[in-house]
Design a protein around this motif. Structure first.
Motif, short mmCIF file in Angstrom:
data_model
loop_
_atom_site.label_atom_id
_atom_site.label_comp_id
_atom_site.label_asym_id
_atom_site.label_seq_id
_atom_site.Cartn_x
_atom_site.Cartn_y
_atom_site.Cartn_z
N GLY A 27 11.43 -0.08 -7.98
CA GLY A 27 12.21 1.05 -8.51
C GLY A 27 11.29 2.18 -8.92
O GLY A 27 10.11 2.19 -8.59
N GLY A 28 11.85 3.14 -9.65
CA GLY A 28 11.05 4.27 -10.10
C GLY A 28 10.91 5.32 -9.02
O GLY A 28 11.68 5.37 -8.07
N ARG A 57 15.15 3.51 -0.63
CA ARG A 57 14.82 3.42 -2.05
C ARG A 57 14.88 1.96 -2.49
O ARG A 57 15.92 1.31 -2.29
N PRO A 58 13.82 1.46 -3.10
CA PRO A 58 13.87 0.08 -3.61
C PRO A 58 14.54 0.07 -4.99
O PRO A 58 13.90 -0.07 -6.02
N ARG A 62 1.52 -3.19 6.98
CA ARG A 62 1.44 -2.24 8.11
C ARG A 62 0.33 -1.24 7.77
O ARG A 62 -0.76 -1.63 7.48
N THR A 64 6.87 10.32 -8.35
CA THR A 64 6.36 11.17 -9.44
C THR A 64 5.78 10.36 -10.59
O THR A 64 4.78 10.77 -11.19
N VAL A 114 -3.59 -5.40 -0.28
CA VAL A 114 -3.25 -5.64 1.12
C VAL A 114 -1.93 -4.96 1.47
O VAL A 114 -0.99 -4.96 0.68
N GLU A 115 -1.89 -4.37 2.66
CA GLU A 115 -0.70 -3.67 3.14
C GLU A 115 -0.34 -4.26 4.51
O GLU A 115 -1.18 -4.30 5.41
N HIS A 140 16.51 12.70 6.28
CA HIS A 140 16.17 14.13 6.26
C HIS A 140 16.15 14.68 7.68
O HIS A 140 15.84 13.96 8.62
N SER A 149 9.75 9.88 1.66
CA SER A 149 10.54 10.37 0.53
C SER A 149 10.88 11.84 0.75
O SER A 149 10.55 12.40 1.79
N GLY A 158 0.83 -1.23 0.00
CA GLY A 158 0.00 0.00 0.00
C GLY A 158 0.84 1.25 0.00
O GLY A 158 0.54 2.23 0.67
N LEU A 208 -2.58 -6.18 6.86
CA LEU A 208 -2.85 -7.51 6.31
C LEU A 208 -1.64 -7.89 5.46
O LEU A 208 -1.38 -7.25 4.44
N LYS A 209 -0.90 -8.92 5.90
CA LYS A 209 0.39 -9.21 5.26
C LYS A 209 0.29 -10.44 4.36
O LYS A 209 -0.32 -11.45 4.74
N ALA A 210 0.91 -10.36 3.18
CA ALA A 210 1.02 -11.54 2.31
C ALA A 210 2.21 -12.34 2.81
O ALA A 210 3.34 -11.84 2.81
N TRP A 225 10.75 -4.73 -0.12
CA TRP A 225 10.50 -6.14 0.25
C TRP A 225 10.20 -7.00 -0.99
O TRP A 225 9.84 -8.17 -0.86
N HIS A 276 8.94 15.74 -9.20
CA HIS A 276 9.97 16.44 -9.98
C HIS A 276 10.39 15.66 -11.22
O HIS A 276 10.26 14.44 -11.29
C1 LIG Z 1 15.01 9.25 0.73
C2 LIG Z 1 14.14 9.14 -0.48
C3 LIG Z 1 13.74 10.27 -1.15
C4 LIG Z 1 12.91 10.15 -2.27
N1 LIG Z 1 12.48 11.29 -2.85
C5 LIG Z 1 11.66 11.23 -3.90
C6 LIG Z 1 11.14 12.42 -4.44
O1 LIG Z 1 11.40 13.51 -3.93
N2 LIG Z 1 10.34 12.31 -5.53
C7 LIG Z 1 10.04 11.12 -6.09
O2 LIG Z 1 9.33 11.13 -7.09
N3 LIG Z 1 10.49 9.96 -5.57
C8 LIG Z 1 11.27 9.99 -4.48
N4 LIG Z 1 11.74 8.85 -3.91
C9 LIG Z 1 11.33 7.56 -4.48
C10 LIG Z 1 9.95 7.17 -4.00
O3 LIG Z 1 9.73 7.58 -2.67
C11 LIG Z 1 9.78 5.67 -4.08
O4 LIG Z 1 10.11 5.25 -5.38
C12 LIG Z 1 8.36 5.22 -3.80
O5 LIG Z 1 7.87 5.78 -2.61
C13 LIG Z 1 8.32 3.71 -3.71
O6 LIG Z 1 6.99 3.34 -3.49
P1 LIG Z 1 6.59 1.82 -3.38
O7 LIG Z 1 5.11 1.78 -3.26
O8 LIG Z 1 7.20 1.05 -4.48
O9 LIG Z 1 7.28 1.32 -2.04
P2 LIG Z 1 6.78 1.54 -0.54
O10 LIG Z 1 6.25 2.89 -0.33
O11 LIG Z 1 7.86 1.10 0.36
O12 LIG Z 1 5.54 0.56 -0.43
C14 LIG Z 1 5.68 -0.82 -0.37
C15 LIG Z 1 4.71 -1.30 0.69
O13 LIG Z 1 4.62 -2.70 0.63
C16 LIG Z 1 4.35 -3.16 1.93
N5 LIG Z 1 4.67 -4.59 1.99
C17 LIG Z 1 5.89 -5.15 1.91
N6 LIG Z 1 5.79 -6.50 1.99
C18 LIG Z 1 4.48 -6.78 2.14
C19 LIG Z 1 3.77 -7.99 2.31
N7 LIG Z 1 4.38 -9.19 2.33
N8 LIG Z 1 2.41 -7.93 2.46
C20 LIG Z 1 1.77 -6.73 2.44
N9 LIG Z 1 2.42 -5.56 2.30
C21 LIG Z 1 3.77 -5.58 2.14
C22 LIG Z 1 5.25 -2.29 2.79
O14 LIG Z 1 4.83 -2.26 4.15
C23 LIG Z 1 5.16 -0.96 2.11
O15 LIG Z 1 4.21 -0.09 2.71
C24 LIG Z 1 12.53 8.90 -2.76
C25 LIG Z 1 12.93 7.76 -2.09
C26 LIG Z 1 13.71 7.87 -0.93
C27 LIG Z 1 14.09 6.66 -0.18
#
Ligand SMILES: Cc1cc2nc3c(=O)[nH]c(=O)nc-3n(C[C@H](O)[C@H](O)[C@H](O)COP(=O)(O)OP(=O)(O)OC[C@H]3O[C@@H](n4cnc5c(N)ncnc54)[C@H](O)[C@@H]3O)c2cc1C
Length: 547
Positions: A387-388, A348-349, A58, A391, A55-56, A261, A68, A34, A196-198, A240, A73
């Motif tokens: 990744g990614g 960052r993933p 946490r 934005t 499902v998320e 930060h 982030s 989530g 709700l965790k997978a 993860w 940007h």
């Molecule tokens: C320091 C920093 C600064 C950044 N600044 C920027 C920025 O200024 N602008 C920008 O565009 N991008 C920025 N990024 C990148 C951006 O924040 C990330 O790419 C983005 O938030 C990733 O989102 P995500 O949903 O893939 O991962 P996450 O937000 O980590 O979401 C993944 C979710 O999956 C859940 N999860 C994991 N395993 C399970 C499981 N088994 N069951 C259920 N849930 C699970 C986790 O709890 C988590 O909430 C930054 C990243 C970092 C680290």
């Protein structure tokens, strides 16, 4: 999935989890995660009429998407390093999001000083920005040779300063962006459940070929496990990602990189601009920016070796690195550790260059050398994405849907035509609200802003701001009523951000918060004390200076 309670009301979660346990329902799509990536896929998939369960493990946005740097940007850095595709996509998405979500994604002016003998000079920087502005279809850049510290950025180091260039990007509240996107998916009939965790993938075999057909889930509130099945399973679990892929025998591909930060009171480092500069120590880009009434200094870029089951935390070295950066750029501010109000760290993933090797074996390349583009894999019907950037979440969602399309033959693959957010307005009757506040509420709550404000009007202090923040007391109440708050940290660190904006995790307003939680979430004194203790521990360990 039907529930007697309105979606995300306080009793909704337990009813839905009970139904999931008891009924053997078949979903079109299951999404794990989530954060913004999972939320974006959820929103686009529900708009196609799919039956979707997200499902998320946490809370929504608990991972990187609440930690982030909050910039929407284009990423000048990507342009500078030749990642033209990523920069172009990001600039276009920035423009779209600013147009569609004013009040949540807002323009933010940047300032880069040009110092004698130092990179970048004004000429080369202008050429880079010309491409950036061309991608946006708008000229934002402007050069100033005078008045920089008098009018624009007080206290900025002007020794050897030749001039400064202003340009533009945008800023958001990342956790609220996730919530806004999820709300849109809910409106289109999706089901998104937090805590709700997978825990495992389920497989079925047809004619000797195994395919992922569902997930084993664990309710993080009751500890119970149960299974759900779907035509396709999406793994958007950020840092993860490897965990679910490894249940199918895949190798690790994620290199977790931490960025931290500092938050200081605005009056200690006031700036109307984001000041962007290079750290004297390693020439990495760092910035100081105004956000929600405070000033933020970021960020670092380091291999993350802390326990992934806990929120990441800043280290002493990172604090020194960021304070040094700020004090070099703003020598008169003389910032000290005691000025730091809060900290946050995100991971960052990043999909590593060394994908074919296990990345455990200490990859030789520097963190800042790693590309930030996203990747999508199909492993026997488990579509994983990582990744990614925040934005580009919508473009990432489109790519994932393309990859999932073979498992969903009924959907059209002409995804680009879907609109992102339903337009919403606040009636002109709300005369007591400034146009700025209306914009803020509409950006954050969309069609729900009307209900939020109508209810706020009936309360004594509903439309009052909480202490020095821009957050209204009515927003706390709304979140308790309608945003599946399970813990105090959900409310103060992600639904609202007051835990980051006020001293000591906002302790000064705890009595008001307690009254609201007791009234709207039915927390008794014992529950409130337990939540308060849990929250203070999280603040101390993950959002403050290290002990
Ligand atoms: C320091 C920093 C600064 C950044 N600044 C920027 C920025 O200024 N602008 C920008 O565009 N991008 C920025 N990024 C990148 C951006 O924040 C990330 O790419 C983005 O938030 C990733 O989102 P995500 O949903 O893939 O991962 P996450 O937000 O980590 O979401 C993944 C979710 O999956 C859940 N999860 C994991 N395993 C399970 C499981 N088994 N069951 C259920 N849930 C699970 C986790 O709890 C988590 O909430 C930054 C990243 C970092 C680290």
């Amino acid at each position: 999935m039907s529930s007697q309670e309105a979606i995300w009301s306080p009793l909704w979660r337990s009813q839905v989890v009970n139904q999931l346990k008891q009924t053997d329902s078949q979903w079109d799509m299951l999404i794990v995660g989530g954060g913004i990536t999972g939320a974006g896929i959820y929103r686009e998939a529900t708009s196609l009429g799919l039956k979707v369960l997200l499902v998320e493990q946490r809370d929504f946005a608990w991972g990187t998407s609440s930690r982030s740097s909050k910039m929407v940007h284009g990423g000048l850095r990507y342009l500078g390093s030749g990642q033209l595709g990523l920069a172009n996509d990001s600039v276009k998405e920035r423009q779209n999001l600013m147009n569609e979500l004013p009040g949540l994604v807002n323009p933010l002016p940047f300032m880069m000083g040009h110092y004698k003998g130092m990179f970048p000079g004004p000429w080369i920087f202008d050429k880079l920005l010309a491409i950036y502005d061309f991608m946006a279809g708008h000229r934002y850049r402007k050069y100033f040779s005078k008045g920089i510290r008098d009018f624009f950025v007080p206290g900025m180091n002007t020794s050897q300063l030749k001039g400064a260039t202003q340009f533009s990007d945008a800023v958001t509240d990342d956790a609220r962006l996730v919530m806004r996107v999820l709300h849109e998916g809910n409106t289109d009939g999706g089901t998104a459940v937090n805590y709700l965790k997978a825990v495992d993938t389920l497989k079925t075999e047809t004619k000797g070929i195994e395919k992922v057909s569902g997930l084993k889930l664990e309710d993080q509130i009751s500890g119970e496990q149960f299974e759900v099945s779907a035509k396709v399973v999406i793994n958007a679990s950020g840092t993860w990602t490897d965990e679910l892929r490894q249940t199918l025998g895949q190798k690790k591909v994620i290199r977790p990189l931490r960025g931290s930060h500092l938050v200081v009171p605005f009056w200690r480092l006031p700036s109307a601009f984001t000041v962007s500069f290079f750290h004297a120590k390693d020439k990495r880009p760092v910035f100081v920016f105004p956000w929600e009434g405070v000033t933020v200094i970021g960020t670092t870029d380091l291999d993350h070796q802390q326990n992934s089951n806990e929120e990441s935390s800043i280290t002493r070295e990172e604090i020194d690195y960021l304070l040094d950066a700020a004090n070099l750029q703003f020598p008169e501010a003389n910032l000290l550790k005691g000025d730091i109000r809060a900290t946050w760290s995100g991971v960052r993933p990043v999909v590593s260059k060394n994908q074919d090797k296990a990345v455990d074996s200490n990859t030789p390349n520097k963190p800042s050398d790693e590309k930030r583009e996203h990747a999508v894999w199909d492993d026997q019907g488990l579509i994983s994405v990582a990744g990614g950037k925040l934005t580009t979440y919508r473009l990432i969602a489109m790519d994932v849907l393309q990859k999932a399309a073979p498992y969903l033959p009924e959907i059209s693959t002409d995804f680009k035509k879907t609109s992102h957010f339903k337009p919403s307005t606040l009636s002109s009757g709300f005369v007591e609200l400034s146009s700025e506040l209306k914009k803020r509420l509409l950006g954050r709550y969309g069609a729900h802003a009307h209900t939020l404000v109508s209810h706020a009007r009936e309360l004594e202090n509903g439309l009052e701001k909480i202490s020095t923040t821009d957050t209204l007391w009515a927003e706390i109440i709304w979140s308790c009523q309608s945003e599946t708050v399970q813990h105090l940290d959900d409310l103060l660190l992600r639904r609202t951000r007051i835990g980051l904006l006020l001293d000591d995790g906002a302790e000064e307003v705890f009595s008001g918060i307690r009254d609201i939680c007791q009234q709207y979430l039915a927390w008794d004194d014992v529950k409130w004390q337990a939540e308060r203790k849990r929250y203070q521990n999280i603040i101390k360990r993950h959002y403050s200076l290290p002990e």
